[in-house]
Design an enzyme around this catalytic site. Sequence first.
Site, short mmCIF file in Angstrom:
data_model
loop_
_atom_site.label_atom_id
_atom_site.label_comp_id
_atom_site.label_asym_id
_atom_site.label_seq_id
_atom_site.Cartn_x
_atom_site.Cartn_y
_atom_site.Cartn_z
N GLY A 68 0.82 -1.20 0.00
CA GLY A 68 0.00 0.00 0.00
C GLY A 68 0.86 1.25 0.00
CB THR A 69 4.00 2.07 1.80
OG1 THR A 69 3.43 1.83 3.08
CG2 THR A 69 4.96 3.24 1.89
CB SER A 176 -2.93 -1.47 1.89
OG SER A 176 -2.05 -2.37 2.51
CB ALA A 177 -3.93 -6.82 -0.47
CG HIS A 178 -1.66 -5.63 5.11
ND1 HIS A 178 -1.81 -5.20 6.41
CD2 HIS A 178 -0.98 -4.66 4.48
CE1 HIS A 178 -1.21 -4.04 6.55
NE2 HIS A 178 -0.70 -3.69 5.40
CB CYS A 301 4.35 6.27 26.01
SG CYS A 301 2.59 6.15 26.23
#
Lengths: 362, 77
Positions: A68-69, A176-178, A301
């Site tokens: 996807g990135t 993005s497939a996942h 954090c």
Amino acid sequence: MYLDTASSEPLHPAAREALLAALDRGYADPRRLHGAARDARLILDNARAAVAEALGVRRDEVSFTSSGTDAVHRGLLGLARPGATVAHAAVEHSAVLHALAWRSDLTVRALPVDRLGRVELDAVGEPDVVALQHANHEVGTVQPVSEVAAGAVFMDACASMGRLPLPDGWSAAAGSAHKWGGPAGVGVLLVRKGAAWRNPFPADDRVDERVSGFENVPGVLAAAAALQAVVAERDEVDARQRVLVDRIRAAVAEIPDTEVVGDPVDRLPHLVTFSFLYVDGEALVDGLNRRGFEVASGSACTASTLEPSHVLAAMGALTHGNVRVSLTRDASEADVERFLAALPSTVEEIRKDAGLSTGEAW
Amino acid sequence: MTADLELDCRGLLCPQPVIELGKRIGEVLVGQTVAVASTDAAAAFDIPAWCRMRGQEYVGQEPADDGVPRYVVRRVS
């Protein structure tokens, strides 16, 4: 209980079946002319056709990337000519922000968002390119992509693809497939026919000139099978998830000193984010994990950078004590009630450890 | 801008500066101010958010002599 599907959805059964079949049949180089290659090419073409149909776009508008990135980087940077001006919503995914920062020739401007995380389009001006996500990956708010009246629009649809129908009004888009139940390692780049898009990266002599690298044929088929299944089940799953998220939003708001963020209605179906005043986000994620609930957090954090979520910060929302819950497609009312039964005592325990009991601090 | 109570939260990570503020704002009178000096990146967002959630007034940010941001809050209730 897995409550982090916005990070990654478990593999859809339809994807598993397709993946196993294609692993045996889709190994060859789809550019060659022999029988095994034609098998691989056929699988690739079938996957492209299935994705085009599921998304309501043309087959020649669909490219498969390695993530996807990668689809975000190609889609966005391919629209931005050298020296272009680019406006983006302040709450865009870091993949968008990193891509823009990488191109020192661009003039980049962040558009403010309102308290719900929705972009203020009055501020858009006349940029060459507008980067606007379909829906926010942290808070779920849907953006008014089809209302953008300036520039070429790049739409990051990684959080929404398969879950919501795509709007109109974009020149390039990414998925993005996942995140919809396909395998990791497959992204979808959509480029509208006639869009002024050029490959921003080195060319490669592969099947599809918009992308580079040897085609992940089995992964692509599995991604397409999952997308088809998710779109076929969408109305039913969407309705069920919306009710469950409404229930979570209402119950969490009852816990003292809590902020539930994002648009309560015009949002992704499966996701909700909230923050607890005086609570350490890392302690909260750990505490919930010990009780069997796996959630994400946008608190500083919990981040490798020790910076709070830029999404929550841009919205003016509380950034500490943050939890993002995102439901699996088969999450039940009983699952949600179990989570809601465990949450208040987890929060209260952390506040007590900090020397604060609910109601004692200002 | 001087404050009626100075809280030195340098080196404390989120949400400690906000916890300190919540614990100690009762030490000033209504109308008086508390300044929280904090090196934590989240304080810039979380102290204004605390003011909004707790119905107190966020006055603004001003650096201390060492350049560390001080977040100034007025107790209004």
